[in-house]
Design a protein around this motif. Sequence first.
Motif, PDB file in Angstrom:
ATOM      1  N   MET A 137     148.149   9.401  -7.890  1.00 52.67           N
ATOM      2  CA  MET A 137     149.007   9.168  -6.737  1.00 52.67           C
ATOM      3  C   MET A 137     148.372   8.073  -5.881  1.00 52.67           C
ATOM      4  N   PRO A 138     149.157   7.051  -5.501  1.00 46.17           N
ATOM      5  CA  PRO A 138     148.594   5.969  -4.694  1.00 46.17           C
ATOM      6  C   PRO A 138     148.173   6.461  -3.312  1.00 46.17           C
ATOM      7  N   ASN A 139     147.142   5.805  -2.789  1.00 48.50           N
ATOM      8  CA  ASN A 139     146.699   6.207  -1.451  1.00 48.50           C
ATOM      9  C   ASN A 139     147.548   5.511  -0.387  1.00 48.50           C
ATOM     10  N   PHE A 140     147.369   5.943   0.853  1.00 52.09           N
ATOM     11  CA  PHE A 140     148.189   5.458   1.958  1.00 52.09           C
ATOM     12  C   PHE A 140     148.036   3.951   2.153  1.00 52.09           C
ATOM     13  N   VAL A 141     146.832   3.417   2.006  1.00 49.69           N
ATOM     14  CA  VAL A 141     146.599   1.978   2.208  1.00 49.69           C
ATOM     15  C   VAL A 141     147.379   1.174   1.170  1.00 49.69           C
ATOM     16  N   THR A 142     147.373   1.627  -0.082  1.00 52.31           N
ATOM     17  CA  THR A 142     148.112   0.935  -1.134  1.00 52.31           C
ATOM     18  C   THR A 142     149.609   0.970  -0.853  1.00 52.31           C
ATOM     19  N   VAL A 143     150.108   2.122  -0.465  1.00 48.19           N
ATOM     20  CA  VAL A 143     151.530   2.261  -0.154  1.00 48.19           C
ATOM     21  C   VAL A 143     151.897   1.390   1.043  1.00 48.19           C
ATOM     22  N   LYS A 144     151.059   1.400   2.065  1.00 50.01           N
ATOM     23  CA  LYS A 144     151.327   0.603   3.269  1.00 50.01           C
ATOM     24  C   LYS A 144     151.366  -0.887   2.926  1.00 50.01           C
ATOM     25  N   SER A 145     150.473  -1.333   2.043  1.00 49.66           N
ATOM     26  CA  SER A 145     150.453  -2.738   1.626  1.00 49.66           C
ATOM     27  C   SER A 145     151.731  -3.098   0.869  1.00 49.66           C
ATOM     28  N   ALA A 146     152.158  -2.219  -0.034  1.00 46.06           N
ATOM     29  CA  ALA A 146     153.391  -2.467  -0.785  1.00 46.06           C
ATOM     30  C   ALA A 146     154.596  -2.500   0.156  1.00 46.06           C
ATOM     31  N   PHE A 147     154.613  -1.611   1.135  1.00 47.34           N
ATOM     32  CA  PHE A 147     155.706  -1.593   2.107  1.00 47.34           C
ATOM     33  C   PHE A 147     155.712  -2.870   2.942  1.00 47.34           C
ATOM     34  N   ALA A 148     154.544  -3.408   3.236  1.00 48.52           N
ATOM     35  CA  ALA A 148     154.480  -4.644   4.024  1.00 48.52           C
ATOM     36  C   ALA A 148     155.176  -5.775   3.282  1.00 48.52           C
ATOM     37  N   ASP A 149     154.974  -5.864   1.966  1.00 53.01           N
ATOM     38  CA  ASP A 149     155.645  -6.893   1.174  1.00 53.01           C
ATOM     39  C   ASP A 149     157.156  -6.684   1.179  1.00 53.01           C
ATOM     40  N   LEU A 160     156.271   1.158  10.479  1.00 51.56           N
ATOM     41  CA  LEU A 160     154.815   1.315  10.335  1.00 51.56           C
ATOM     42  C   LEU A 160     154.310   2.499  11.153  1.00 51.56           C
ATOM     43  N   ALA A 161     154.879   2.705  12.330  1.00 51.14           N
ATOM     44  CA  ALA A 161     154.486   3.864  13.145  1.00 51.14           C
ATOM     45  C   ALA A 161     154.879   5.166  12.440  1.00 51.14           C
ATOM     46  N   LYS A 162     156.057   5.185  11.841  1.00 48.89           N
ATOM     47  CA  LYS A 162     156.521   6.385  11.141  1.00 48.89           C
ATOM     48  C   LYS A 162     155.659   6.666   9.912  1.00 48.89           C
ATOM     49  N   MET A 163     155.295   5.615   9.186  1.00 44.55           N
ATOM     50  CA  MET A 163     154.416   5.790   8.023  1.00 44.55           C
ATOM     51  C   MET A 163     153.072   6.354   8.451  1.00 44.55           C
ATOM     52  N   GLU A 164     152.558   5.847   9.552  1.00 42.72           N
ATOM     53  CA  GLU A 164     151.278   6.338  10.062  1.00 42.72           C
ATOM     54  C   GLU A 164     151.402   7.806  10.472  1.00 42.72           C
ATOM     55  N   LYS A 165     152.500   8.146  11.123  1.00 44.91           N
ATOM     56  CA  LYS A 165     152.722   9.523  11.555  1.00 44.91           C
ATOM     57  C   LYS A 165     152.823  10.468  10.359  1.00 44.91           C
ATOM     58  N   ASN A 166     153.493  10.022   9.301  1.00 40.85           N
ATOM     59  CA  ASN A 166     153.696  10.852   8.118  1.00 40.85           C
ATOM     60  C   ASN A 166     152.529  10.809   7.136  1.00 40.85           C
ATOM     61  N   ASN A 167     151.516  10.000   7.406  1.00 39.43           N
ATOM     62  CA  ASN A 167     150.350   9.889   6.533  1.00 39.43           C
ATOM     63  C   ASN A 167     149.592  11.217   6.517  1.00 39.43           C
ATOM     64  N   PRO A 168     149.458  11.845   5.354  1.00 43.14           N
ATOM     65  CA  PRO A 168     148.771  13.137   5.307  1.00 43.14           C
ATOM     66  C   PRO A 168     147.286  13.044   5.677  1.00 43.14           C
ATOM     67  N   ASP A 169     146.707  11.842   5.622  1.00 44.63           N
ATOM     68  CA  ASP A 169     145.302  11.675   6.000  1.00 44.63           C
ATOM     69  C   ASP A 169     145.116  11.530   7.502  1.00 44.63           C
ATOM     70  N   ASN A 170     146.210  11.383   8.232  1.00 49.55           N
ATOM     71  CA  ASN A 170     146.163  11.216   9.677  1.00 49.55           C
ATOM     72  C   ASN A 170     146.044  12.594  10.325  1.00 49.55           C
ATOM     73  N   HIS A 206     146.769  13.542  13.130  1.00 51.09           N
ATOM     74  CA  HIS A 206     147.907  13.864  13.995  1.00 51.09           C
ATOM     75  C   HIS A 206     149.225  13.884  13.235  1.00 51.09           C
ATOM     76  N   SER A 207     149.142  13.786  11.909  1.00 48.78           N
ATOM     77  CA  SER A 207     150.383  13.752  11.141  1.00 48.78           C
ATOM     78  C   SER A 207     150.953  15.152  10.985  1.00 48.78           C
ATOM     79  N   ASP A 208     152.157  15.177  10.456  1.00 52.38           N
ATOM     80  CA  ASP A 208     152.788  16.456  10.175  1.00 52.38           C
ATOM     81  C   ASP A 208     152.531  16.843   8.722  1.00 52.38           C
ATOM     82  N   LEU A 209     151.335  16.492   8.231  1.00 56.86           N
ATOM     83  CA  LEU A 209     150.889  16.791   6.867  1.00 56.86           C
ATOM     84  C   LEU A 209     151.780  16.158   5.809  1.00 56.86           C
ATOM     85  N   GLY A 210     152.267  14.960   6.130  1.00 58.36           N
ATOM     86  CA  GLY A 210     153.057  14.207   5.165  1.00 58.36           C
ATOM     87  C   GLY A 210     154.502  14.641   5.071  1.00 58.36           C
ATOM     88  N   GLN A 211     154.903  15.603   5.837  1.00 53.15           N
ATOM     89  CA  GLN A 211     156.293  16.043   5.800  1.00 53.15           C
ATOM     90  C   GLN A 211     157.138  15.046   6.569  1.00 53.15           C
TER      91      GLN A 211
END
Length: 144
Positions: free
Chosen positions: A1-13, A125-135, A137-142
């Motif tokens: 499973m890709p990590n959050f940084v990889t997903v965030k980079s792909a989303f940026a493109d 980007l704020a929503k992705m950060e909020k939903n990041n399970p590694d954060n 303060h996130s809602d555990l990725g939900q």
Amino acid sequence: MPNFVTVKSAFADLLAYQTRLQLILRDKIQSMPSPMNISQGWYPIHFGVNMLDNVIEECIEAKRLIKARKWWTPSERIIENAEALNTPGPTREELVEELCDIQIQFLNALVYFSVSPEEFAKALLAKMEKNNPDNAHSDLGQRS
């Protein structure tokens, strides 16, 4: 499973590409003669609701292509036609076409509601950060 940084980079493109599409669509709609020109406030508010309904309808059409057996837990869920969806052929072509329809309707809704590319990018980007399970303060990725 890709990590959050990889997903965030792909989303940026993808976001950069979507931004270009959104600006092109906005300019095209604004250059249309009345009554199509939304900058003149012609569309009634229910038209915006119809646009969101179109996004949902296209999502349902795409979901119908996925042949899945539902089980008690997500890890037990099996997509019976996963290979056909992920390899070149008619099933994949139909899926990609439906995903394009979703994107078209989604971009139309962004333009209709005057959501700027900058506003959308910031919120995404704020929503992705909020939903990041590694954060912490996130809602555990939900999704929320």
